[in-house]
Design an enzyme around this catalytic site. Structure first.
Site, PDB file in Angstrom:
ATOM      1  N   HIS A 262      25.951  19.713 -33.377  1.00 21.85           N
ATOM      2  CA  HIS A 262      24.905  20.389 -32.617  1.00 21.85           C
ATOM      3  C   HIS A 262      24.411  21.583 -33.432  1.00 21.85           C
ATOM      4  CE1 HIS A 262      22.642  22.173 -29.419  1.00 21.85           C
ATOM      5  NE2 HIS A 262      23.346  23.288 -29.516  1.00 21.85           N
ATOM      6  N   ASP A 264      21.743  24.513 -33.503  1.00 24.81           N
ATOM      7  CA  ASP A 264      20.688  25.269 -32.825  1.00 24.81           C
ATOM      8  C   ASP A 264      19.567  25.552 -33.810  1.00 24.81           C
ATOM      9  OD1 ASP A 264      21.708  25.647 -30.154  1.00 24.81           O
ATOM     10  OD2 ASP A 264      23.258  26.899 -31.040  1.00 24.81           O
ATOM     11  N   ASP A 374      23.102  21.062 -24.708  1.00 29.74           N
ATOM     12  CA  ASP A 374      23.296  22.514 -24.633  1.00 29.74           C
ATOM     13  C   ASP A 374      22.164  23.255 -23.943  1.00 29.74           C
ATOM     14  OD1 ASP A 374      24.625  24.949 -25.170  1.00 29.74           O
ATOM     15  OD2 ASP A 374      23.488  25.254 -27.001  1.00 29.74           O
ATOM     16  N   HIS A 578      15.947  25.745 -27.073  1.00 25.41           N
ATOM     17  CA  HIS A 578      16.664  26.369 -25.956  1.00 25.41           C
ATOM     18  C   HIS A 578      17.345  27.691 -26.296  1.00 25.41           C
ATOM     19  CE1 HIS A 578      19.983  23.655 -27.543  1.00 25.41           C
ATOM     20  NE2 HIS A 578      20.601  24.817 -27.492  1.00 25.41           N
TER      21      HIS A 578
END
Length: 1013
Positions: A262, A264, A374, A578
């Site tokens: 993951h 970001d 997430d 996000h």
């Protein structure tokens, strides 16, 4: 038998830590290291490779915050190592507990081809399986000295979050830089003992299996010669063969491991660093795929693929090859893993359009799963959009973070606003950064809530957040856990394989209806107001640019700006990631976002201006054309059309000559505003104490209260400063009632000025002529810290629920706190309006740039009536991760609309976000398309992305009821078809001449493709 369990377990830990793990590399020699510190921002690879170097020693400091250093390591394989497996151990000064959150590196060969990434849990580079003695080794490392923003004591304010405010002190010390022999047998022994030790710790002390493992471990430790671990490792492994080969129980839970990292797209690092994080991680994962034939890796976010393609084409070539082999799996189908609460209707749809189209064009892959582990809560509009995008499965993890209520399902059908259902999985392992540890495996089994109905779950496996991905140790764990007594069965496989099997065995899964509300991170609806305003403004400008460019293309031969709109959409979609739109990134990210939104605004205004000029025609003296981009008629202009000033349509404008509003002094102090449709009383404090609707003979404001009341709360959550607002913030409130200035303006408005703390607010209250609406323009010069600013509207209204606009409709939420689920929604999301209603009469509050709101109810002692207080969340002032969040000037526009139906709320919400435009000219412009029913709202009018010239119209039923309507094309219609979000026809449409017949279910979205004749 005597119980010596704890002694053996302690022995295992010490022997592993102090003797066996160090013996994985039994021999090593130092490498020679040189370095070049790049000035300023990162340089191209060729420049970094060619730059001159200076010697640097292990232990030397390096790396100012956000710097880049190019290291070169050189050495010679000793002759006595011939035929051995040799690796370079390259430790930049890592803290192994912080993979993804500190310095990282990408290793290159002398020819500039990438080898793999370096991070705290991946410090090795393979030199060869059977090297030749005397072989020369030369490697280059592009090392990023990213500072640690969230340290062991998290949420401490820091200036390191922007290169403009960070100091220049080195953050790291160069550590081990060696060539070393890898003892593969010892490495395998480490994996054996780790897996068995962790499994043993999770089994019941009463379990025979635990004791079998304990005795096998004891025998293995006895077999290890602590003075010659390498020479005795094989003998030790033999003692573990039986316990490692004991098969899992027939009823063992099945876990589909999916390699993952993951990443970001921005968070505690800027966008430019994410580009390099993605390159480092994908270089690692493609290398691991080559070494491990059973490994499968999945990556979401088309933007991240596009970054590698643009900035690291040599890495992208490896990615494309692995994708073609079916082992590097694009998932998600969205441009980024976006927030889903705040993006507007079209923006959320375009996340799928641009994401899925990229995967189709680049790889020929139709992604079927939406991958959002997430994101901070999930809009009820998503299921319909998922299906309209051609996907059928949904995965999330974040709901496990909810503070109050445990979500009751792990595999379920999620039903959205319109009744569309999507098969959804929520991994019970409760992390999207699994390392397949024994503790995680046991937790997944215990936690899984579908026992007896389903047997399998998914585990995203690999270091994430800041990237890194799956390690060879994790793959080794999966091999041992494939069929091991006492554990769940683990196999690496594609997400689609998991979903197919899960769906097949559990098609009768339970149903969850409505939003997936995260009972945490509620302040993300308010933090970084400037970023949120930039998003809202950009979304509406994109609507206008597409609308007017398409209209001008059809009406006046205007050149439709396909490439510019594509690029601008992707820019806006990226900033809906996000941790950007929610306001939870470092200062650098939001500083750049503000500049980006400014550039986007300028370019879109230019496109809009050029298109309107082409439509308005020549401008005679005093000629003005009024353009209306909203989906409802106003000011004489039809929806999506334009009219010459003075041209009135009484059907659209029932009162073409309204009385001008008046402002007069009020008895007892203050002023009264009146436009014939509303009478508003503002007391001497500048507060609204009455809003009277004469037509309904109804007072809007609850007795004894005041509206447009600004309220200030202390705001220091227990953790996650920019993310969270905790319920106890309500315990203390300051009403801002002191007034410096209260005076009428020459334009018929009322000006109110207040000062509080270190801040100042100026408001303009006005009643527009001919409209039942109180407009409030608010400018705040904000210099508070750890405070929360709200605007309160206490309403004389008994309402059990609110209707809050979400994408392509609205969502009902209770105003009461009957259950813990109700009480947990003390801060929620609304787009352009919140509506409250008693049968026959309602009130809407509309806004141009806020998202957070709250509603509370109280019963008055005097008359036992209900006061329902709606509050808009305006500003916060958290200090982490940006210590100066929201400091400066902010402008908000919101309005109170008494007597509003849901349809009025929809219309006024669009109005405040899409003001009319006045352009010199002489031509009225008929709409390119129009719809006969106001309940059916057009969200986009554009030309088809394929350049065919077809007109694409997306519309939706906005009120939650059935709708039959006619869409009339303002051009000769050749044919019409219903399409998916990607503008691919899926069904025919019923036409009659230039009209398309529509029949929509509640909140249904329809995309039409109209071919011109």
């Amino acid at each position: 038998m005597h119980n010596d369990r704890t002694v053996t377990e302690a022995r295992l830990k010490r022997v592993l830590d102090e003797r066996i793990r160090p013996a994985v590399y039994p021999q090593s020699v130092p490498l020679t290291v040189t370095v070049w510190h790049a000035p300023g921002e990162p340089v191209p690879v060729a420049e970094g490779l060619a730059a001159g170097r200076e010697p640097i020693e292990v232990g030397a400091p390096w790396g100012p915050p956000w710097g880049t250093s190019w290291f070169t390591v050189a050495g010679t394989v000793p002759e006595e190592w011939a035929g051995r497996t040799v690796e370079a151990l390259l430790d930049l000064g890592f803290d192994e507990n912080m993979p993804g959150f500190q310095c990282e590196g990408l290793v290159y060969r002398p020819d500039g081809s990438p080898v793999k990434g370096l991070n705290p849990r991946n410090q090795w580079v393979r030199i060869g399986e059977s090297v030749a003695g005397g072989e020369e080794v030369l490697l280059h490392i592009e090392a990023s000295s990213n500072p640690v923003i969230m340290d062991y004591h998290p949420f401490v304010p820091t200036e390191l979050g922007d290169r403009l405010t960070a100091d220049g002190a080195p953050r790291y010390r160069l550590a081990r830089m060696d060539l070393a022999v890898l003892d593969r047998v010892v490495w395998e022994l480490v994996q054996d003992l780790e897996v068995l030790g962790e499994l043993m710790a999770e089994l019941s002390v009463d379990s025979p299996r635990r004791w079998e493992i304990l005795r096998a471990v004891e025998r293995a430790l006895d077999a290890v010669d602590l003075q010659d671990v390498g020479g005795s490792a094989e003998r030790a492994r033999e003692q573990l063969t039986d316990v490692l080969s004991a098969p899992a129980h027939a009823s063992a839970h099945r876990i589909s491991a999916v390699g993952h990292a993951h990443i970001d797209s921005a968070w505690l690092w800027p966008l430019r660093e994410t580009v390099r994080k993605v390159a480092r991680t994908t270089a690692n994962m493609t290398a691991l795929l080559e070494d491990e034939p059973d490994f499968v890796y999945a990556m979401s976010q088309a933007q991240q693929f596009a970054w590698i393609k643009e900035h690291r084409p040599e890495v992208y070539a490896r990615v494309k090859k692995a994708v073609a082999e079916g082992r590097f799996v694009p998932v998600g189908g969205m441009w980024v893993e976006s927030d889903t609460n705040m993006p507007g209707s079209e923006a959320l749809a375009r996340q799928f359009v641009h994401g899925k189209r990229f995967f189709l064009e680049e790889f020929g892959i139709e992604t079927e799963e939406v991958w959002l582990p997430d994101t901070f809560g999930y809009s009820a509009a998503l299921p319909q959009l998922v299906r309209l995008a051609g996907a059928k499965w949904f995965l999330t993890q974040k709901i496990s973070w909810s503070q109050t209520n445990k979500f009751p399902h792990h595999t379920f059908w999620w039903e959205g606003l319109d009744g569309t259902r999507v098969f959804t999985h929520f991994p019970p392992i409760d992390t999207y950064n699994s390392r397949l540890s024994g503790q995680e495996m046991a937790h997944a089994v215990r936690n899984f809530q579908e026992k007896g109905g389903a047997t399998r779950s998914l585990a995203p496996t690999g270091w994430g957040d800041g990237g890194g991905g799956t390690t060879r140790e994790m793959v080794a764990r999966a091999k041992r856990l494939a069929d091991l007594e006492g554990s769940a069965r683990v196999v690496f496989e594609r997400p689609s394989a998991f979903f197919e099997k899960a769906h097949a065995e559990y098609g009768h899964a339970p149903v969850w209806v409505g939003e997936l509300y995260l009972e945490l991170h509620r302040a993300t609806l308010t933090s970084q107001a400037q970023t949120k305003q930039g998003n809202r403004r950009s979304e509406h400008l994109l609507r206008e640019a597409e609308l007017w460019a398409a209209t001008a293309a059809v009406r006046a031969g205007f050149r439709y700006p396909y490439e510019a709109l594509d690029r601008l959409w992707k820019t806006v979609l990226l900033h809906q990631f996000h941790d950007i739109l929610p306001g939870t990134s470092i200062a650098w990210v939001h500083r750049e976002a503000a500049a980006t939104y400014g550039a986007v605004t300028a370019e879109l205004e230019s496109i809009v201006g050029d298109a309107l000029a082409a439509l308005a025609g020549d401008a005679p003296a005093g000629g003005t054309v009024v353009f209306n981009a909203a989906p409802h008629g106003r000011g004489g202009a039809a929806a999506h059309g334009a009219a010459l000033v003075g041209s009135r349509d009484r059907d659209r404008d029932p009162d073409p000559d309204p009385d001008p509003p008046t402002v007069r002094a009020r008895e007892g102090g203050g002023f009264t505003l009146d436009n014939g449709l509303l009478r508003v009383e503002v007391d001497g404090r500048g507060l609204v104490v009455s809003v009277y609707d004469p037509e309904a003979d109804r007072e809007t404001i609850a007795p004894g209260t005041a509206a447009n009341l600004l309220q200030l709360h202390p705001d220091l959550p227990n953790m996650w400063d920019a993310w969270d607002v905790d319920h106890f913030y309500r315990n203390t409130v300051t009403d801002l009632t002191d007034v410096e200035t209260l005076e009428p303006t020459d334009e018929g408005a009322l000006r109110v000025v207040r000062a509080f703390g270190s801040s100042r607010v100026e408001q303009l209250l006005s009643l527009p002529p001919g409209v039942r609406r109180l407009d409030i323009e608010t400018e705040v010069d904000w210099h508070e810290t750890e405070k929360f600013l709200k605007a309160a509207f206490p309403l004389d209204l008994h309402a059990d629920r609110t209707a809050a606009e979400t994408q392509f409709g609205h969502l009902y939420r209770p105003t009461h706190t009957n259950t813990s689920w109700d009480a947990a929604k003390f801060e929620a999301c609304a787009h352009r309006f919140v509506h409250l209603e008693e049968p026959g009469w309602g009130v809407a509050v509309v806004n141009d740039s806020t998202y957070g709101y709250d509603v509370t109810r109280a019963v008055r002692e005097a008359d036992t009536g209900t006061t329902t207080t709606l509050r808009l969340s305006l500003l916060r002032a958290p200090r982490f991760p940006d210590p100066r969040t929201d400091q400066g000037i902010h402008r908000f526009r919101y309005a109170l609309v008494p007597g509003a139906s849901l349809g009025d709320a929809v219309r006024e919400g669009y109005r405040i976000n899409l003001p009319e435009r006045r352009v010199p000219g002489s031509a009225g412009v008929e709409p390119l398309v129009s719809v006969s029913d106001d309940a059916v709202v057009i969200s986009a009018i554009k030309l088809a992305d394929d350049g065919s010239g077809d007109v694409v119209v997306r519309l939706y039923e906005s009120l939650g009821g059935r709708a039959r309507a006619r869409l009339e094309a303002g051009f000769p219609l050749g044919s019409a078809s219903v399409c998916d979000l990607l503008e691919r026809p899926v069904a025919g449409a019923t036409t009659d001449g230039d009209t398309v017949a529509l029949s929509l279910r509640p909140f249904e979205i329809v995309t039409l493709r109209l071919a011109r004749r």
